[in-house]
Design an enzyme around this catalytic site. Structure first.
Site, PDB file in Angstrom:
ATOM      1  N   ASP A  13      -8.111   4.786  -8.697  1.00  0.00           N
ATOM      2  CA  ASP A  13      -6.884   4.459  -9.659  1.00  0.00           C
ATOM      3  C   ASP A  13      -6.570   5.667 -10.287  1.00  0.00           C
ATOM      4  OD1 ASP A  13      -5.236   2.462 -10.987  1.00  0.00           O
ATOM      5  OD2 ASP A  13      -6.642   2.181 -12.463  1.00  0.00           O
ATOM      6  N   ASN A  15      -3.021   6.961  -9.499  1.00  0.00           N
ATOM      7  CA  ASN A  15      -1.854   7.833  -8.527  1.00  0.00           C
ATOM      8  C   ASN A  15      -0.651   7.707  -9.124  1.00  0.00           C
ATOM      9  OD1 ASN A  15      -4.077   8.062  -6.755  1.00  0.00           O
ATOM     10  ND2 ASN A  15      -3.058   6.687  -5.234  1.00  0.00           N
ATOM     11  N   ARG A  17       0.238   7.027 -12.419  1.00  0.00           N
ATOM     12  CA  ARG A  17       0.237   8.061 -13.737  1.00  0.00           C
ATOM     13  C   ARG A  17      -0.021   9.359 -13.508  1.00  0.00           C
ATOM     14  NH1 ARG A  17      -4.425   4.557 -16.026  1.00  0.00           N
ATOM     15  NH2 ARG A  17      -4.470   3.757 -13.862  1.00  0.00           N
ATOM     16  N   SER A  59      -4.735  -3.108  -2.230  1.00  0.00           N
ATOM     17  CA  SER A  59      -5.462  -4.688  -2.360  1.00  0.00           C
ATOM     18  C   SER A  59      -4.318  -5.585  -2.218  1.00  0.00           C
ATOM     19  CB  SER A  59      -5.516  -4.702  -4.226  1.00  0.00           C
ATOM     20  OG  SER A  59      -4.259  -4.833  -4.689  1.00  0.00           O
ATOM     21  N   GLU A  61      -3.091  -7.763  -3.877  1.00  0.00           N
ATOM     22  CA  GLU A  61      -2.080  -7.823  -4.807  1.00  0.00           C
ATOM     23  C   GLU A  61      -1.092  -6.694  -4.584  1.00  0.00           C
ATOM     24  OE1 GLU A  61      -5.395  -8.135  -5.508  1.00  0.00           O
ATOM     25  OE2 GLU A  61      -5.489 -10.345  -5.869  1.00  0.00           O
ATOM     26  N   ASN A  62      -1.525  -5.627  -4.153  1.00  0.00           N
ATOM     27  CA  ASN A  62      -0.541  -4.424  -3.975  1.00  0.00           C
ATOM     28  C   ASN A  62       0.577  -4.979  -3.168  1.00  0.00           C
ATOM     29  OD1 ASN A  62      -3.187  -1.904  -4.143  1.00  0.00           O
ATOM     30  ND2 ASN A  62      -1.878  -2.678  -5.553  1.00  0.00           N
ATOM     31  N   ARG A  65       3.993  -4.748  -4.699  1.00  0.00           N
ATOM     32  CA  ARG A  65       4.669  -3.630  -5.456  1.00  0.00           C
ATOM     33  C   ARG A  65       6.149  -3.654  -4.985  1.00  0.00           C
ATOM     34  NH1 ARG A  65       0.248   1.101  -6.896  1.00  0.00           N
ATOM     35  NH2 ARG A  65      -0.892  -0.257  -8.136  1.00  0.00           N
ATOM     36  N   ARG A 188     -11.977  -2.184 -15.142  1.00  0.00           N
ATOM     37  CA  ARG A 188     -11.738  -3.449 -14.530  1.00  0.00           C
ATOM     38  C   ARG A 188     -12.442  -3.602 -13.236  1.00  0.00           C
ATOM     39  NH1 ARG A 188      -6.849  -2.990 -16.865  1.00  0.00           N
ATOM     40  NH2 ARG A 188      -5.947  -2.005 -14.892  1.00  0.00           N
ATOM     41  N   SER A 190     -10.973  -5.512 -10.527  1.00  0.00           N
ATOM     42  CA  SER A 190      -9.647  -6.034 -10.135  1.00  0.00           C
ATOM     43  C   SER A 190     -10.079  -6.436  -8.560  1.00  0.00           C
ATOM     44  CB  SER A 190      -9.009  -4.725  -9.676  1.00  0.00           C
ATOM     45  OG  SER A 190      -8.540  -3.934 -11.111  1.00  0.00           O
TER      46      SER A 190
HETATM   47  C1  FPP Z   1      -3.999   3.095  -7.405  1.00  0.00           C
HETATM   48  O1  FPP Z   1      -3.141   4.047  -8.252  1.00  0.00           O
HETATM   49  C2  FPP Z   1      -4.158   3.651  -6.089  1.00  0.00           C
HETATM   50  C3  FPP Z   1      -3.489   2.739  -5.137  1.00  0.00           C
HETATM   51  C4  FPP Z   1      -2.967   1.390  -5.116  1.00  0.00           C
HETATM   52  C5  FPP Z   1      -3.516   3.118  -3.634  1.00  0.00           C
HETATM   53  C6  FPP Z   1      -4.545   4.228  -3.096  1.00  0.00           C
HETATM   54  C7  FPP Z   1      -4.258   4.909  -2.208  1.00  0.00           C
HETATM   55  C8  FPP Z   1      -4.657   6.059  -1.949  1.00  0.00           C
HETATM   56  C9  FPP Z   1      -5.686   6.813  -2.597  1.00  0.00           C
HETATM   57  C10 FPP Z   1      -4.126   6.899  -0.748  1.00  0.00           C
HETATM   58  C11 FPP Z   1      -4.557   6.396   0.481  1.00  0.00           C
HETATM   59  C12 FPP Z   1      -3.827   5.323   1.079  1.00  0.00           C
HETATM   60  C13 FPP Z   1      -4.179   4.584   1.895  1.00  0.00           C
HETATM   61  C14 FPP Z   1      -3.255   3.117   2.077  1.00  0.00           C
HETATM   62  C15 FPP Z   1      -4.992   5.032   2.872  1.00  0.00           C
HETATM   63  P1  FPP Z   1      -2.006   3.281  -8.987  1.00  0.00           P
HETATM   64  O2  FPP Z   1      -0.699   3.490  -8.033  1.00  0.00           O
HETATM   65  O3  FPP Z   1      -2.118   1.993  -9.195  1.00  0.00           O
HETATM   66  O4  FPP Z   1      -1.871   4.150 -10.055  1.00  0.00           O
HETATM   67  P2  FPP Z   1      -1.456   3.711 -11.688  1.00  0.00           P
HETATM   68  O5  FPP Z   1      -2.508   2.872 -11.935  1.00  0.00           O
HETATM   69  O6  FPP Z   1      -1.525   5.107 -12.295  1.00  0.00           O
HETATM   70  O7  FPP Z   1      -0.049   3.113 -11.471  1.00  0.00           O
END
Ligand code: FPP
Length: 240
Positions: A13, A15, A17, A59, A61-62, A65, A188, A190
């Site tokens: 989690d 990416n 931010r 996920s 849920e993703n 997005r 969490r 999730s």
């Molecule tokens: C959560 O960060 C990360 C993800 C939803 C994707 C994770 C993906 C990778 C690490 C890259 C590899 C990808 C694949 C599909 C193999 P966030 O985007 O929710 O960050 P945030 O909570 O800061 O907004």
């Protein structure tokens, strides 16, 4: 290191931010750098003797997005699967995937199947990507499988055991994780592996996923090693 868990699960989690903090216009750069963090985590885990690493890559849920971000993630998935193949081979890592994989774009699905096939002979560690994954969806699908068996007379409803449920899950060929790590400071689960992590230790790290290093993995492992896993027993029973 002593007391290395057999199976570690990671909620990657932070990416988005990370990208914002670095001043990038879109969150996608965070996901791209997230792949590099995943490479460090996978090779580091294999070197440390972890046998199974399961990561929450996308996920259920993703899918909600913005389309541009979903498309970018699917592209990253596809390009990374082919680009990272030599790394998987060099490190003896077998790629596996769980989730509603039929929901993935067909090109990504094909690339995933090809990478799974190409790495099928690797035995050092299994890297499982949870893709289009949701634990409630997984449990719902397991209930359907068991209900269908009962209707066909292959299973007595009264005799359904924990083992039957575990066998009907997408993770049927994986042991339960002993450790779950979540980055970014959020605390969490999730909808990740709800059944499988019943007895797992949870470690929450403040680091944002693109900055995750082997040292962060080692730090989570030493926290794990310091925990007393009583599994319902008393401390005295464990030390008797
Ligand atoms: C959560 O960060 C990360 C993800 C939803 C994707 C994770 C993906 C990778 C690490 C890259 C590899 C990808 C694949 C599909 C193999 P966030 O985007 O929710 O960050 P945030 O909570 O800061 O907004």
């Amino acid at each position: 290191m002593k007391n290395i868990p057999q199976h570690v699960a990671i909620i990657m989690d932070g990416n988005g931010r990370w990208a914002k903090k670095q001043g990038f216009a879109t969150r996608v750069r965070g996901h791209e750098l997230g792949v590099e963090a995943l490479r460090r985590a996978s090779t580091g885990a294999a070197e440390l003797g972890i046998r199974f690493l399961t990561v929450y890559a996308f996920s259920e849920e993703n899918w909600q997005r913005p389309k541009a971000e979903v498309d970018a993630l699917m592209n990253i998935l596809m390009t990374s699967l082919s680009k990272e193949l030599p790394v998987l081979q060099e490190n003896g890592i077998r790629l596996h995937a769980i989730g509603n994989l039929d929901a993935l774009p067909s090109k990504a699905r094909k690339q995933l199947d090809a990478t799974r096939e190409a790495t099928a002979g690797n035995t050092r560690m299994v890297l499982t990507l949870a893709l289009s994954y949701g634990s409630r969806q997984e449990l719902t699908s397991a209930v359907r499988v068991l209900a269908e068996k009962a209707v066909r007379g292959e299973l007595q409803a009264q005799s359904i055991s924990e083992r039957d449920v575990a066998q009907a899950l997408w993770t049927h060929d994986l042991p339960d994780p002993e450790l779950v790590i979540r980055t970014s400071g959020e605390q969490r689960i999730s909808n990740f592996l709800l059944w499988q992590i019943s007895y797992a230790e949870l470690v929450f790290l403040p680091v944002l996923w693109p900055d995750f290093s082997k040292e962060d993995l080692v730090s989570a492992l030493s926290t794990f090693a310091g925990r007393e896993r009583r599994l319902g027993k008393t401390s005295e029973q464990l030390h008797a």
